[in-house]
Design an enzyme around this catalytic site. Structure first.
Site, PDB file in Angstrom:
ATOM      1  N   CYS A 384       0.839  -1.204   0.000  1.00  0.00           N
ATOM      2  CA  CYS A 384       0.000   0.000   0.000  1.00  0.00           C
ATOM      3  C   CYS A 384       0.875   1.256   0.000  1.00  0.00           C
ATOM      4  O   CYS A 384       1.466   1.575  -1.014  1.00  0.00           O
ATOM      5  CB  CYS A 384      -0.997  -0.053   1.156  1.00  0.00           C
ATOM      6  SG  CYS A 384      -2.471   0.914   0.769  1.00  0.00           S
ATOM      7  N   HIS A 510      -3.635  -5.171   0.274  1.00  0.00           N
ATOM      8  CA  HIS A 510      -3.038  -5.720   1.504  1.00  0.00           C
ATOM      9  C   HIS A 510      -3.088  -7.246   1.489  1.00  0.00           C
ATOM     10  O   HIS A 510      -4.072  -7.834   1.971  1.00  0.00           O
ATOM     11  CB  HIS A 510      -3.822  -5.218   2.719  1.00  0.00           C
ATOM     12  CG  HIS A 510      -3.662  -3.762   2.976  1.00  0.00           C
ATOM     13  ND1 HIS A 510      -2.778  -3.258   3.894  1.00  0.00           N
ATOM     14  CD2 HIS A 510      -4.272  -2.694   2.416  1.00  0.00           C
ATOM     15  CE1 HIS A 510      -2.853  -1.934   3.907  1.00  0.00           C
ATOM     16  NE2 HIS A 510      -3.749  -1.569   3.012  1.00  0.00           N
ATOM     17  N   GLU A 512      -1.582  -9.206   3.373  1.00  0.00           N
ATOM     18  CA  GLU A 512      -1.488  -9.736   4.748  1.00  0.00           C
ATOM     19  C   GLU A 512      -2.843 -10.076   5.361  1.00  0.00           C
ATOM     20  O   GLU A 512      -2.927 -10.906   6.261  1.00  0.00           O
ATOM     21  CB  GLU A 512      -0.710  -8.756   5.647  1.00  0.00           C
ATOM     22  CG  GLU A 512      -1.416  -7.465   6.029  1.00  0.00           C
ATOM     23  CD  GLU A 512      -1.286  -6.333   5.012  1.00  0.00           C
ATOM     24  OE1 GLU A 512      -1.002  -6.620   3.827  1.00  0.00           O
ATOM     25  OE2 GLU A 512      -1.495  -5.167   5.387  1.00  0.00           O
TER      26      GLU A 512
END
Ligand code: GLN
Length: 537
Positions: A384, A510, A512
């Site tokens: 990001c 993202h 994650e």
């Protein structure tokens, strides 16, 4: 359509006892026994969601597929259960009050005086049952944030009391998580704080069915008897929760303590003896027996609070296990980096990750770190804001656009290589207005990213306002940084990479948020593999 049963988890004595991990571990065990389970978190603060909270306050803001900005515990729920959560899985007091007040303004209360009981509690009860009413789950576990006795928890505890009564003993139960402190001077475990906490809960009309007791030492029989007698809980429902080496051990610890069996018995659900956690334990085995070690630099501006990057560090644990590598994180504050000290501060790293973030604090340090990674062939992952800074670094130092910047940091820059998204330009409110949730991205054939995902179209979660400015795309690509992932509908750049670097990838989304124990994220798996190769050369 399932007949959903409910488990309520409250906490006592202190905060930070790990209710989220206990709830996730219980749900995992129930899932392993063939039950579909989900977990919901009720947060007693007045913010509508944690999206507007500084990460120093509350750690990471987790984002769901449907674009909800939520408590970081939802990340644990997804990582443990390997199923997505949604807006319905996280509710705050702010959201409850907002919907009650909106109803009042619409005249839906027909002239009644609007009160905490019944209107706020009814709204809480509805929210608790939303997931159950989907008919998808056998069991919904609802975790009440905060600690029993907090003023702001009272309407939640009252709602739990009402639901326990309305749903009946075999359809809803309550678990209370407490602490049994060890007094070193006396050489003893102490039950009094738990007795007081249970008494407080009982004053609100809730009698716990199960006590889960966090402790640094084993609870002997005497302690269990005492807890059972003074807390009105059956002895077999006193569950010991010893400190664990890793959160991923907790399902096994709860299995040994038979928490799932006690819960199923109380809910009158059949207990199936099949061995649990085979895949989970295969992961744990690899996690605990790494063949190699690498060091990744995590560069961010909230590094003092590791919880601010929870999903990233957990993704490294999953990807590390896949690669049988121990991933050590070197926490690097981006404000501590200067052009001169970068080589010394980043020396020896096998990979560099520049983290998500907002605002201009520490920005130049991130850009210097990216330059170091690019010029020294160190594997680089930018997430990001990290991706946006990689574009800025490249524009400044390769294209020679010296004042290239994001208009987030300088809205007067001559070269806004990162620009505000068109639909963001008229937005004034900060909460819930970013580009949020899951969006499609099409990957360029023969790129590194497409070989990593082994898919043409992917879905990943977003949380940002700014984007790659396509006016600069041609120049940037001609200079060797390629946009290898784009939103197929809007053409927004989602992935950049530098093909003539061993591993240099920036993603606007993202990754994650989607890594789980049973499904480690391919981007992290590949990044760790590249870092391992770097460490071996
Ligand atoms: N601040 C940047 C934006 O709003 C990046 C956000 C992030 O890293 N999540 O676009």
């Amino acid at each position: 359509m399932k007949n959903t049963k409910y488990v309520f988890v409250t906490g006592g004595v202190t905060s930070s006892l790990g209710k989220g991990i206990i709830a996730a571990s219980l749900a995992k065990l129930l899932q392993e026994r063939g039950y579909s389970a989900t977990i919901q978190k009720l947060d007693p603060y007045i913010n509508i969601d944690p999206g507007t909270l500084n990460p120093y306050e509350h750690g990471e803001c987790f984002v769901t597929d449907d674009g909800a900005e939520t408590d970081l515990d939802l990340g644990h729920y997804e990582r443990f259960l390997n199923i997505p959560t949604s807006q319905a899985n996280n509710v705050t007091t702010g959201r409850i009050y907002q919907s009650v007040i909106d109803k009042e303004r619409r005249g839906e209360f027909l002239g009644k005086t609007v009160q905490i009981i019944p209107h706020i509690t009814d709204e809480i009860k509805n929210r608790i049952q939303i997931l159950g009413k989907t008919g998808e789950y056998d069991i919904v576990i609802t975790e009440i944030g905060g600690t029993v006795g907090d003023i702001e928890s009272l309407p939640y505890i009252e709602s739990v009391r009402q639901l326990l009564w309305e749903l009946g003993a075999k359809n809803a139960i309550s678990i209370h998580l407490t602490l049994i402190p060890y007094l070193a001077a006396a050489g003893e475990l102490k039950t009094k704080p738990t007795q007081h906490s249970v008494k407080m809960l009982m004053q609100s009309g809730v009698s716990p069915d199960i006590l889960v007791c966090r402790s640094e030492h084993k609870l002997n029989d005497g302690i269990k008897n005492k807890l059972a007698l003074f807390c009105n809980v059956q002895k077999e429902a006193i569950i010991e929760a010893l400190d664990a080496e890793t959160i991923y051990d907790v399902p096994n610890l709860m299995y040994e303590e038979q928490l799932d069996k006690v819960v199923l018995n109380k809910l009158d659900l059949p207990f199936n003896e099949k061995p649990a956690l085979a895949e989970w334990n295969a992961f744990l085995k690899k996690h605990k027996n790494p063949q190699n070690e690498i060091e990744i630099g995590l560069i961010g501006k909230y590094v003092e609070l590791h919880d601010a990057y929870k999903s990233i560090t957990e993704s490294f644990i999953h990807a590390g296990a896949t690669n049988e590598v121990k991933v050590n994180i070197r926490w690097i504050h981006s404000e501590s980096l200067t052009t001169d000290n970068v080589p010394e501060k980043l020396k020896g790293l096998n990979g560099i990750l520049v983290a998500p973030g907002f605002g201009d604090r520490g920005i130049e340090g991130k850009i210097d770190a990216i330059r170091y990674a690019r010029e020294n062939n160190v594997p680089f992952l930018g997430i990001c804001l990290g991706m946006q800074m990689a574009v800025i670094e490249f524009s400044r130092n390769v294209l020679g656009l010296k004042d290239a910047f994001s208009i987030e940091m300088n809205d007067k820059t001559k070269h806004p290589v990162i620009n505000l998204m068109e639909e963001q330009k008229t937005i004034v409110n900060k909460g819930g207005t970013m580009r949020l949730g899951s969006w499609k991205c099409e990957l360029l054939e023969n790129s590194k990213i497409s070989s990593i995902y082994n898919q043409k179209i992917i879905d990943e979660r977003h949380r940002h306002r700014y984007e790659f400015n396509n006016d600069y795309l041609e120049q940037i690509e001609n200079a060797g940084m390629i946009a290898t992932g784009k939103n197929p509908d809007t053409n927004l750049v989602e992935v950049i990479e530098i093909p003539n670097h061993p591993w240099f990838i920036g993603v606007q989304y993202h990754p994650e948020y989607k890594s789980t124990v049973l499904n480690p994220h391919p981007l992290f798996v590949s990044f760790v593999k590249a870092a391992l190769e770097h460490s071996l050369t």
